[in-house]
Design a protein around this motif. Structure first.
Motif, PDB file in Angstrom:
ATOM      1  N   PHE A  54       0.878  -1.167   0.000  1.00 18.78           N
ATOM      2  CA  PHE A  54       0.000   0.000   0.000  1.00 18.78           C
ATOM      3  C   PHE A  54       0.915   1.216   0.000  1.00 18.78           C
ATOM      4  CE2 PHE A  54       0.723  -1.356   4.370  1.00 18.78           C
ATOM      5  CZ  PHE A  54       1.156  -0.183   4.984  1.00 18.78           C
ATOM      6  N   THR A  55       0.391   2.376  -0.310  1.00 18.59           N
ATOM      7  CA  THR A  55       1.228   3.576  -0.357  1.00 18.59           C
ATOM      8  C   THR A  55       1.595   4.007   1.053  1.00 18.59           C
ATOM      9  OG1 THR A  55       0.195   4.296  -2.418  1.00 18.59           O
ATOM     10  CG2 THR A  55       1.386   5.971  -1.145  1.00 18.59           C
ATOM     11  N   ALA A 134       5.299  10.970 -10.575  1.00 17.63           N
ATOM     12  CA  ALA A 134       4.897  10.587 -11.938  1.00 17.63           C
ATOM     13  C   ALA A 134       6.114  10.461 -12.850  1.00 17.63           C
ATOM     14  CB  ALA A 134       3.920  11.615 -12.503  1.00 17.63           C
ATOM     15  N   VAL A 135       7.111  11.323 -12.627  1.00 20.12           N
ATOM     16  CA  VAL A 135       8.338  11.276 -13.429  1.00 20.12           C
ATOM     17  C   VAL A 135       9.146  10.028 -13.073  1.00 20.12           C
ATOM     18  CG1 VAL A 135      10.531  12.421 -13.923  1.00 20.12           C
ATOM     19  CG2 VAL A 135       8.430  13.773 -13.703  1.00 20.12           C
ATOM     20  N   ILE A 136       9.181   9.688 -11.782  1.00 21.06           N
ATOM     21  CA  ILE A 136       9.894   8.487 -11.347  1.00 21.06           C
ATOM     22  C   ILE A 136       9.263   7.248 -11.971  1.00 21.06           C
ATOM     23  CG2 ILE A 136      10.412   7.020  -9.350  1.00 21.06           C
ATOM     24  CD1 ILE A 136      10.690   9.580  -7.689  1.00 21.06           C
ATOM     25  N   ALA A 160       2.182  -4.444 -16.970  1.00 17.76           N
ATOM     26  CA  ALA A 160       0.947  -4.398 -16.181  1.00 17.76           C
ATOM     27  C   ALA A 160       1.237  -4.099 -14.718  1.00 17.76           C
ATOM     28  CB  ALA A 160       0.189  -5.716 -16.314  1.00 17.76           C
ATOM     29  N   MET A 161       2.265  -4.702 -14.159  1.00 14.41           N
ATOM     30  CA  MET A 161       2.595  -4.474 -12.751  1.00 14.41           C
ATOM     31  C   MET A 161       3.001  -3.020 -12.515  1.00 14.41           C
ATOM     32  SD  MET A 161       4.504  -7.936 -11.374  1.00 14.41           S
ATOM     33  CE  MET A 161       5.909  -7.832 -12.497  1.00 14.41           C
ATOM     34  N   LEU A 162       3.840  -2.502 -13.397  1.00 11.66           N
ATOM     35  CA  LEU A 162       4.318  -1.133 -13.236  1.00 11.66           C
ATOM     36  C   LEU A 162       3.202  -0.118 -13.479  1.00 11.66           C
ATOM     37  CD1 LEU A 162       6.772   0.532 -12.542  1.00 11.66           C
ATOM     38  CD2 LEU A 162       7.454   0.471 -14.949  1.00 11.66           C
ATOM     39  N   ARG A 163       2.317  -0.431 -14.429  1.00 11.24           N
ATOM     40  CA  ARG A 163       1.214   0.468 -14.755  1.00 11.24           C
ATOM     41  C   ARG A 163       0.310   0.715 -13.530  1.00 11.24           C
ATOM     42  NH1 ARG A 163      -1.565  -2.634 -18.083  1.00 11.24           N
ATOM     43  NH2 ARG A 163      -0.044  -2.302 -19.749  1.00 11.24           N
ATOM     44  N   MET A 170       5.877   5.059  -5.624  1.00  9.30           N
ATOM     45  CA  MET A 170       7.193   5.014  -6.249  1.00  9.30           C
ATOM     46  C   MET A 170       8.138   6.037  -5.634  1.00  9.30           C
ATOM     47  SD  MET A 170       6.904   2.545  -8.431  1.00  9.30           S
ATOM     48  CE  MET A 170       8.339   2.728  -9.505  1.00  9.30           C
ATOM     49  N   LYS A 171       7.660   7.258  -5.472  1.00  7.59           N
ATOM     50  CA  LYS A 171       8.507   8.329  -4.937  1.00  7.59           C
ATOM     51  C   LYS A 171       8.929   8.046  -3.491  1.00  7.59           C
ATOM     52  CE  LYS A 171       8.669  13.357  -4.184  1.00  7.59           C
ATOM     53  NZ  LYS A 171       9.911  13.608  -4.947  1.00  7.59           N
TER      54      LYS A 171
END
Length: 239
Positions: A54-55, A134-136, A160-163, A170-171
Motif C-alpha cells: 500500500f502507499t 509521476a516522473v519516477i 501491467a505491474m508497473l502500470r 514510487m517516490k
C-alpha cells in the motif's frame, strides 16, 4: 464420558497444530506485485501468502514500512519470508523483530553497502526530493527494458505491474531505498543473486547462490529454477 471427550478434543487440537503448514510470505519488488511470483511453485507442505503493498505515509523509512507491512503476517504459526529487490530489504528489516524460521532474498540487498554507487550518490545529492512521483514512474517504464535484459520473456506482466503503481508509492519507496541506514545484517539470511542483474550487480552483494544468466527479475523469468532453489533452501534445517 467427559474425560473421553476432553481427551478427544485435546488430540484433535494437537493433530491440527501438527498438521498446520508452514506459511511462506512473498514480498514483491518496488515496481511489482503478487504477479511477480506467478511462476514460483513451492512444495505442498508450504502455504503461500502474498504481502500486499500500500502507499506508505510521507516520512516513513524502511523500518517503519516493514513494521506496517508485517501486520499481514501471522506469527502464531511457523513462517518464512521471501523478498525480491525492495521486498528483500523489507524482509531484512522484518527479520529483526519477527524472527521467522528463514529469510530468503532474491535480487536484493541486505544493507546499504550492497546497493550500487548510484544509490549512495543520490543519498548525498538528493535529486529524488525534487522529482515528482509521476516522473519516477515514467522513468522506470523507460529504464525497464534496459535494466531487465530478459524482460521480453513476459513484457505484458512487467508492463501491467508497473502500470498499476501509485506515483506516490514510487517516490516514497525510492526515498526509503536511498536513505536506508542499515549497515549490518543477520548472517542467517539466505541470498540468491543473478549474474546479469544490472539493478543490484552481483559484485556488490555477499550472495549464497549465484544464478547463471539471472537478471533482476529472474523470479518471474526463471521461475522453475528459482522454485527449485527455494524448495531446497526451505527444507534445509537451520544450523
Amino acid at each position: 464420558m467427559l474425560k473421553k471427550l476432553a481427551a478427544i478434543a485435546l488430540f484433535l487440537v494437537s493433530f491440527a497444530a501438527f498438521a498446520q503448514k508452514e506459511v511462506v510470505y512473498l514480498i514483491p519488488g518496488q515496481g511489482a506485485d503478487a504477479r511477480l511470483y506467478k511462476n514460483i511453485h513451492l512444495d505442498s507442505i508450504y502455504e503461500v501468502r502474498n504481502i500486499e503493498y500500500f502507499t506508505p505515509e510521507k516520512g516513513w523509512d524502511m523500518q517503519e514500512f516493514a513494521h506496517q507491512l508485517a501486520k499481514q503476517i501471522d506469527t502464531t504459526q511457523a513462517f518464512s519470508i521471501v523478498g525480491v529487490s525492495l521486498g528483500g530489504m523489507l524482509a531484512t528489516e522484518m527479520n529483526d523483530f519477527l524472527h521467522p524460521r528463514k529469510v530468503i532474498l532474491i535480487s536484493s540487498a541486505k544493507s546499504r553497502k550492497e546497493l550500487p554507487f548510484r544509490y549512495r550518490f543520490q543519498r548525498v545529492i538528493p535529486i529524488h526530493e525534487i522529482v515528482p512521483g509521476a516522473v519516477i514512474k515514467a522513468s522506470a517504464k523507460i529504464l525497464q527494458p534496459i535494466v531487465e535484459p530478459d524482460r521480453g520473456k513476459d513484457a505484458k506482466t512487467f508492463k501491467a505491474m508497473l502500470r498499476n503503481k501509485d506515483p506516490k508509492f514510487m517516490k516514497r519507496t525510492v526515498k526509503m531505498i536511498l536513505e536506508w541506514d542499515r549497515t549490518e545484517f543477520d548472517q542467517s539470511i539466505v541470498h540468491i543473486q543473478g549474474d546479469l542483474d544490472k539493478t543490484i550487480p552481483a559484485r556488490n552483494v555477499a550472495f549464497d547462490y549465484l544464478v547463471e544468466d539471472g537478471s533482476h527479475m529472474m523470479v518471474l523469468t526463471r521461475g522453475a529454477l528459482i522454485s527449485d532453489l527455494l524448495n531446497q533452501i526451505l527444507t534445509e534445517t537451520s544450523e
